[in-house]
Design a protein around this motif. Structure first.
Motif, PDB file in Angstrom:
ATOM      1  N   GLN A 283     -12.902  13.205  -0.817  1.00 50.61           N
ATOM      2  CA  GLN A 283     -12.240  12.547  -1.949  1.00 50.61           C
ATOM      3  C   GLN A 283     -12.989  12.848  -3.241  1.00 50.61           C
ATOM      4  O   GLN A 283     -12.386  13.156  -4.268  1.00 50.61           O
ATOM      5  CB  GLN A 283     -12.150  11.025  -1.715  1.00 50.61           C
ATOM      6  CG  GLN A 283     -11.406  10.599  -0.484  1.00 50.61           C
ATOM      7  CD  GLN A 283      -9.933  10.988  -0.491  1.00 50.61           C
ATOM      8  OE1 GLN A 283      -9.379  11.439  -1.473  1.00 50.61           O
ATOM      9  NE2 GLN A 283      -9.290  10.828   0.640  1.00 50.61           N
TER      10      GLN A 283
ATOM     11  N   LYS B  27       0.849   8.989  -6.144  1.00 51.86           N
ATOM     12  CA  LYS B  27       1.098  10.405  -5.870  1.00 51.86           C
ATOM     13  C   LYS B  27       2.113  10.963  -6.875  1.00 51.86           C
ATOM     14  O   LYS B  27       1.901  12.043  -7.439  1.00 51.86           O
ATOM     15  CB  LYS B  27       1.602  10.570  -4.439  1.00 51.86           C
ATOM     16  CG  LYS B  27       1.695  11.986  -3.962  1.00 51.86           C
ATOM     17  CD  LYS B  27       0.388  12.727  -4.042  1.00 51.86           C
ATOM     18  CE  LYS B  27      -0.331  12.726  -2.734  1.00 51.86           C
ATOM     19  NZ  LYS B  27      -1.582  13.479  -2.783  1.00 51.86           N
TER      20      LYS B  27
ATOM     21  N   SER C 160      -4.188  10.094  -4.343  1.00 50.96           N
ATOM     22  CA  SER C 160      -3.960   9.226  -3.191  1.00 50.96           C
ATOM     23  C   SER C 160      -4.520   7.836  -3.497  1.00 50.96           C
ATOM     24  O   SER C 160      -5.306   7.657  -4.431  1.00 50.96           O
ATOM     25  CB  SER C 160      -4.654   9.794  -1.951  1.00 50.96           C
ATOM     26  OG  SER C 160      -6.062   9.706  -2.099  1.00 50.96           O
ATOM     27  N   PHE C 161      -4.136   6.875  -2.670  1.00 49.45           N
ATOM     28  CA  PHE C 161      -4.659   5.528  -2.826  1.00 49.45           C
ATOM     29  C   PHE C 161      -6.170   5.522  -2.592  1.00 49.45           C
ATOM     30  O   PHE C 161      -6.913   4.837  -3.287  1.00 49.45           O
ATOM     31  CB  PHE C 161      -3.944   4.561  -1.875  1.00 49.45           C
ATOM     32  CG  PHE C 161      -4.313   3.124  -2.070  1.00 49.45           C
ATOM     33  CD1 PHE C 161      -4.022   2.471  -3.259  1.00 49.45           C
ATOM     34  CD2 PHE C 161      -4.954   2.417  -1.070  1.00 49.45           C
ATOM     35  CE1 PHE C 161      -4.367   1.144  -3.445  1.00 49.45           C
ATOM     36  CE2 PHE C 161      -5.296   1.090  -1.244  1.00 49.45           C
ATOM     37  CZ  PHE C 161      -5.002   0.449  -2.433  1.00 49.45           C
ATOM     38  N   SER C 162      -6.643   6.314  -1.635  1.00 51.21           N
ATOM     39  CA  SER C 162      -8.088   6.405  -1.382  1.00 51.21           C
ATOM     40  C   SER C 162      -8.828   6.947  -2.603  1.00 51.21           C
ATOM     41  O   SER C 162      -9.908   6.464  -2.947  1.00 51.21           O
ATOM     42  CB  SER C 162      -8.377   7.302  -0.175  1.00 51.21           C
ATOM     43  OG  SER C 162      -7.928   6.698   1.001  1.00 51.21           O
TER      44      SER C 162
ATOM     45  N   GLU D 262       0.832  -1.208   0.000  1.00 48.97           N
ATOM     46  CA  GLU D 262       0.000   0.000   0.000  1.00 48.97           C
ATOM     47  C   GLU D 262       0.867   1.259   0.000  1.00 48.97           C
ATOM     48  O   GLU D 262       0.558   2.229  -0.688  1.00 48.97           O
ATOM     49  CB  GLU D 262      -0.956   0.000   1.191  1.00 48.97           C
ATOM     50  CG  GLU D 262      -1.977   1.117   1.093  1.00 48.97           C
ATOM     51  CD  GLU D 262      -3.108   0.994   2.089  1.00 48.97           C
ATOM     52  OE1 GLU D 262      -3.627   2.047   2.484  1.00 48.97           O
ATOM     53  OE2 GLU D 262      -3.468  -0.125   2.472  1.00 48.97           O
ATOM     54  N   ARG D 263       1.973   1.263   0.745  1.00 47.03           N
ATOM     55  CA  ARG D 263       2.884   2.415   0.733  1.00 47.03           C
ATOM     56  C   ARG D 263       3.485   2.619  -0.649  1.00 47.03           C
ATOM     57  O   ARG D 263       3.587   3.745  -1.135  1.00 47.03           O
ATOM     58  CB  ARG D 263       3.987   2.240   1.774  1.00 47.03           C
ATOM     59  CG  ARG D 263       3.565   2.584   3.183  1.00 47.03           C
ATOM     60  CD  ARG D 263       4.759   2.674   4.132  1.00 47.03           C
ATOM     61  NE  ARG D 263       5.598   1.485   4.148  1.00 47.03           N
ATOM     62  CZ  ARG D 263       5.353   0.389   4.864  1.00 47.03           C
ATOM     63  NH1 ARG D 263       4.278   0.336   5.635  1.00 47.03           N
ATOM     64  NH2 ARG D 263       6.167  -0.632   4.834  1.00 47.03           N
TER      65      ARG D 263
ATOM     66  N   GLU E 243       0.745   4.037  -2.816  1.00 47.59           N
ATOM     67  CA  GLU E 243       0.487   5.436  -2.447  1.00 47.59           C
ATOM     68  C   GLU E 243       1.545   6.355  -3.064  1.00 47.59           C
ATOM     69  O   GLU E 243       1.222   7.377  -3.674  1.00 47.59           O
ATOM     70  CB  GLU E 243       0.463   5.585  -0.927  1.00 47.59           C
ATOM     71  CG  GLU E 243       0.078   6.951  -0.431  1.00 47.59           C
ATOM     72  CD  GLU E 243      -1.421   7.228  -0.475  1.00 47.59           C
ATOM     73  OE1 GLU E 243      -1.781   8.346  -0.880  1.00 47.59           O
ATOM     74  OE2 GLU E 243      -2.216   6.349  -0.118  1.00 47.59           O
ATOM     75  N   THR E 244       2.812   5.967  -2.941  1.00 49.66           N
ATOM     76  CA  THR E 244       3.906   6.772  -3.483  1.00 49.66           C
ATOM     77  C   THR E 244       3.822   6.858  -5.000  1.00 49.66           C
ATOM     78  O   THR E 244       3.937   7.941  -5.583  1.00 49.66           O
ATOM     79  CB  THR E 244       5.267   6.178  -3.062  1.00 49.66           C
ATOM     80  OG1 THR E 244       5.338   6.192  -1.632  1.00 49.66           O
ATOM     81  CG2 THR E 244       6.422   6.970  -3.636  1.00 49.66           C
TER      82      THR E 244
END
Length: 131
Positions: A62, A21, A27-29, A13-14, A17-18
């Motif tokens: 979001q 972005k 964002s992942f959301s 997930e990190r 996310e990176t």
């Protein structure tokens, strides 16, 4: 074992996310909201909230960002003035295709660390737990 699975999920997930972005300024959301909209088509916000398990306020933020970027559009529900309907724009539909490819690439990088037998076993175990 569950701790290790949790750490692996957090690591992936990190990375997602990176990458999202850096490459798309999302964002992942926001990616998850887009993919849910892609699957549902025009919908109220409630199914998105339910699917994500997030607060209605967070989902609204979001969606506001996605609308401002031209990836989604909102309109008042003609049958309920208290409810908004939301759907992807054409730009949003194209973004989902690009984003999904990028996410699959990142997931493949993680899976590539496994041998074929390990990948097969992981797939089998996940299916057993979640099916």
């Amino acid at each position: 074992l569950l701790g290790q699975v949790g750490r692996l999920a957090s690591q992936v997930e990190r990375q997602l996310e990176t990458a999202l972005k850096d490459r798309f300024n999302l964002s992942f959301s926001q990616f998850r909201v887009l993919t849910i909209l892609a699957g549902l088509g025009e919908t109220s916000q409630r199914p998105i909230v339910d699917e994500l398990g997030l607060s209605a306020a967070l989902v609204t933020r979001q969606l506001d960002t996605l609308v401002a970027r031209g990836l989604a559009m909102q309109k008042q529900n003609p049958t309920s003035r208290r409810e908004n309907m939301v759907k992807l724009t054409a730009k949003g539909e194209r973004a989902v295709v690009e984003l999904t490819a990028a996410v699959q690439e990142i997931q493949a990088d993680v899976i590539d660390q496994l041998g074929l037998a390990e990948e097969t076993e992981l797939t089998r175990l996940i299916a057993k737990i979640y099916c």
